[in-house]
Design a protein around this motif. Structure first.
Motif, PDB file in Angstrom:
ATOM      1  N   PHE A   1       0.868  -1.058   0.024  1.00  0.00           N
ATOM      2  CA  PHE A   1       0.092  -0.091   0.060  1.00  0.00           C
ATOM      3  C   PHE A   1       0.872   1.312   0.066  1.00  0.00           C
ATOM      4  CE2 PHE A   1      -2.857  -3.154   1.271  1.00  0.00           C
ATOM      5  CZ  PHE A   1      -4.188  -2.791   1.008  1.00  0.00           C
ATOM      6  N   SER A   2       2.325   1.025  -0.168  1.00  0.00           N
ATOM      7  CA  SER A   2       3.239   2.367   0.151  1.00  0.00           C
ATOM      8  C   SER A   2       2.643   3.418  -1.077  1.00  0.00           C
ATOM      9  CB  SER A   2       4.602   1.685  -0.174  1.00  0.00           C
ATOM     10  OG  SER A   2       4.710   1.155  -1.368  1.00  0.00           O
ATOM     11  N   TYR A   3       2.315   3.019  -2.380  1.00  0.00           N
ATOM     12  CA  TYR A   3       2.184   3.904  -3.341  1.00  0.00           C
ATOM     13  C   TYR A   3       0.803   4.498  -3.357  1.00  0.00           C
ATOM     14  CZ  TYR A   3       1.510   6.299  -7.879  1.00  0.00           C
ATOM     15  OH  TYR A   3       1.332   7.451  -8.692  1.00  0.00           O
ATOM     16  N   ILE A   4      -0.483   4.076  -2.798  1.00  0.00           N
ATOM     17  CA  ILE A   4      -1.467   4.533  -2.691  1.00  0.00           C
ATOM     18  C   ILE A   4      -1.402   5.341  -1.493  1.00  0.00           C
ATOM     19  CG2 ILE A   4      -2.546   2.534  -1.304  1.00  0.00           C
ATOM     20  CD1 ILE A   4      -5.326   3.041  -2.470  1.00  0.00           C
ATOM     21  N   GLY A   5      -0.592   5.130  -0.728  1.00  0.00           N
ATOM     22  CA  GLY A   5      -0.631   5.974   0.642  1.00  0.00           C
ATOM     23  C   GLY A   5      -0.411   7.415   0.217  1.00  0.00           C
ATOM     24  N   ASN A   6       0.425   7.637  -0.740  1.00  0.00           N
ATOM     25  CA  ASN A   6       0.531   8.864  -1.400  1.00  0.00           C
ATOM     26  C   ASN A   6      -0.730   9.865  -1.484  1.00  0.00           C
ATOM     27  OD1 ASN A   6       3.464   8.594  -1.476  1.00  0.00           O
ATOM     28  ND2 ASN A   6       3.065   7.736  -3.313  1.00  0.00           N
ATOM     29  N   PHE A   7      -1.764   9.110  -1.769  1.00  0.00           N
ATOM     30  CA  PHE A   7      -2.951   9.733  -1.899  1.00  0.00           C
ATOM     31  C   PHE A   7      -4.117  10.007  -0.843  1.00  0.00           C
ATOM     32  CE2 PHE A   7      -1.117   7.940  -5.769  1.00  0.00           C
ATOM     33  CZ  PHE A   7      -0.930   9.064  -6.459  1.00  0.00           C
ATOM     34  N   VAL A   8      -4.120   8.746  -0.276  1.00  0.00           N
ATOM     35  CA  VAL A   8      -5.089   8.639   0.998  1.00  0.00           C
ATOM     36  C   VAL A   8      -4.433   7.997   2.302  1.00  0.00           C
ATOM     37  CG1 VAL A   8      -7.167   8.362  -0.212  1.00  0.00           C
ATOM     38  CG2 VAL A   8      -6.046   6.295   0.056  1.00  0.00           C
ATOM     39  N   PRO A   9      -4.796   8.258   3.506  1.00  0.00           N
ATOM     40  CA  PRO A   9      -4.080   7.663   4.569  1.00  0.00           C
ATOM     41  C   PRO A   9      -4.390   6.096   4.564  1.00  0.00           C
ATOM     42  CG  PRO A   9      -5.259   9.581   5.287  1.00  0.00           C
ATOM     43  CD  PRO A   9      -5.740   9.428   3.845  1.00  0.00           C
ATOM     44  N   VAL A  10      -3.565   5.301   4.890  1.00  0.00           N
ATOM     45  CA  VAL A  10      -3.706   3.937   5.208  1.00  0.00           C
ATOM     46  C   VAL A  10      -3.702   3.639   6.755  1.00  0.00           C
ATOM     47  CG1 VAL A  10      -3.032   1.384   4.833  1.00  0.00           C
ATOM     48  CG2 VAL A  10      -2.706   3.433   3.010  1.00  0.00           C
ATOM     49  N   HIS A  11      -4.779   3.545   7.178  1.00  0.00           N
ATOM     50  CA  HIS A  11      -5.012   3.619   8.879  1.00  0.00           C
ATOM     51  C   HIS A  11      -4.756   2.172   9.318  1.00  0.00           C
ATOM     52  CE1 HIS A  11      -6.457   7.509   9.050  1.00  0.00           C
ATOM     53  NE2 HIS A  11      -7.543   7.175   8.012  1.00  0.00           N
TER      54      HIS A  11
END
Length: 327
Positions: free
Chosen positions: A251-261
């Motif tokens: 999830f490291s890339y998608i974490g640039n756009f939304v928080p990964v809680h």
């Protein structure tokens, strides 16, 4: 020449085989087929005719002996897949592998560098072993945004199994009204064979298509633990909240756009998130994919785009930007 999309029989997956042997059924991760739909869409937008698109089982890809095919490798692949047979011309965009795969096949990957990776952990694994790599994210981020908001809007809780199980404790801080109206949606499909037959695989892809359309037409908010629920929904223009049991490098890339809680930060969740604008990401991915498809076609002495009268690379770029402007 053909253009391949992946399907998934899960041949060789011992855990699934054991579950099936015990229970006579098991469940398929429909997120895999979200990637299949995304690759089909990329080919379509790039001008590849549907009649030239074929299906190749990811889990038997090393044994492919059919017609020469360009294949976008977006998703998780394993050591048994490499080196790919000579009949496959690979395009590495959104690839996710563990470091052991890189180590086992360094020479093969160096022949095709730079490698486009789905996440930073995969990218760093390649670089540690001298293979040029960069992060693209996932092609499921190229789905077109929906044209209208749903009239009967719903909050959807989209969950999976195994590592994709949803951490229910994340909902403790959610508004009570949201909890009372939330609709749970499983992104898995029960099947009664292992490995899957071609018919099973087509049905799984249609299941993915139906879910994608359901999200598009109904969701005002998606709360999920799944990468391939989050990325398609963000691309569609649906506000999305990601909650995971543990930190996951995928999830490291998608974490640039939304928080990964992840625990213990669930109290920090913003339960009314805004829509994320992925137009620039979508444009860059589609542009890169189209150019890679053209290059792969040219390496085989045949242009996918000259056949549809675009007159080469310059008109391809113009055509693609016209398409992107509409989506």
């Amino acid at each position: 020449m053909k253009y391949a999309v992946p399907t998934f029989s899960y041949c060789g997956f011992e855990a699934f085989a054991a579950t099936f042997a015990e229970k006579k059924c098991w469940s398929v991760n429909i997120g895999d087929y979200m990637q299949t739909l995304a690759i089909r869409n990329v080919y379509r937008l790039s001008g590849v005719r549907e009649s030239d698109v074929i299906e190749i089982d990811r889990d038997r890809v090393a044994g492919y002996r059919g017609e020469t095919a360009v294949m976008i490798l977006n998703g998780c692949y394993y050591a048994s897949s490499f080196p790919l047979p000579r009949q496959i011309i690979p395009i590495f965009m959104g690839l996710c592998v563990d470091e052991g795969v890189v180590v086992a096949h360094v020479a093969y990957f160096k022949e095709h560098e730079p490698i486009g990776c789905r996440d930073s952990a995969t990218c760093e694994a390649f670089r540690r072993h001298g293979v040029k790599a960069y992060v693209t994210g996932c092609l499921t981020m190229t789905f077109p945004p929906r044209s209208a908001q749903p009239s009967n809007a719903k909050t959807l809780l989209v969950y999976g199994g195994y590592a994709g199980a949803f951490p229910l404790e994340a909902l403790q801080s959610a508004p009570q009204e949201m909890l009372q109206t939330m609709e749970p949606v499983s992104q898995r499909k029960i099947v009664h064979r292992h490995p899957l037959t071609p018919r099973d695989q087509r049905q799984a892809e249609e299941h993915a298509r139906a879910l994608l359309e359901y999200y598009r037409d109904n969701a005002s908010l998606v709360i999920t633990s799944l990468h391939h629920a989050a990325t398609p929904c963000l691309a569609l223009g649906i506000p999305t909240i990601i909650c995971r049991r543990h930190v996951d490098s995928r999830f490291s890339y998608i974490g640039n756009f939304v928080p990964v809680h992840v625990a213990p930060d669930f109290n920090e969740i913003e339960w009314a998130p805004q829509t994320v604008d992925l137009s620039e990401v979508r444009r860059d991915l589609l542009d890169k994919a189209a150019m890679e498809i053209e290059r792969a076609s040219e390496r085989n002495g045949r242009s996918a785009f000259a056949r549809v009268g675009w007159g080469g690379r310059r008109s391809l770029g113009h055509r693609l930007r016209q398409v992107i402007a509409r989506v």
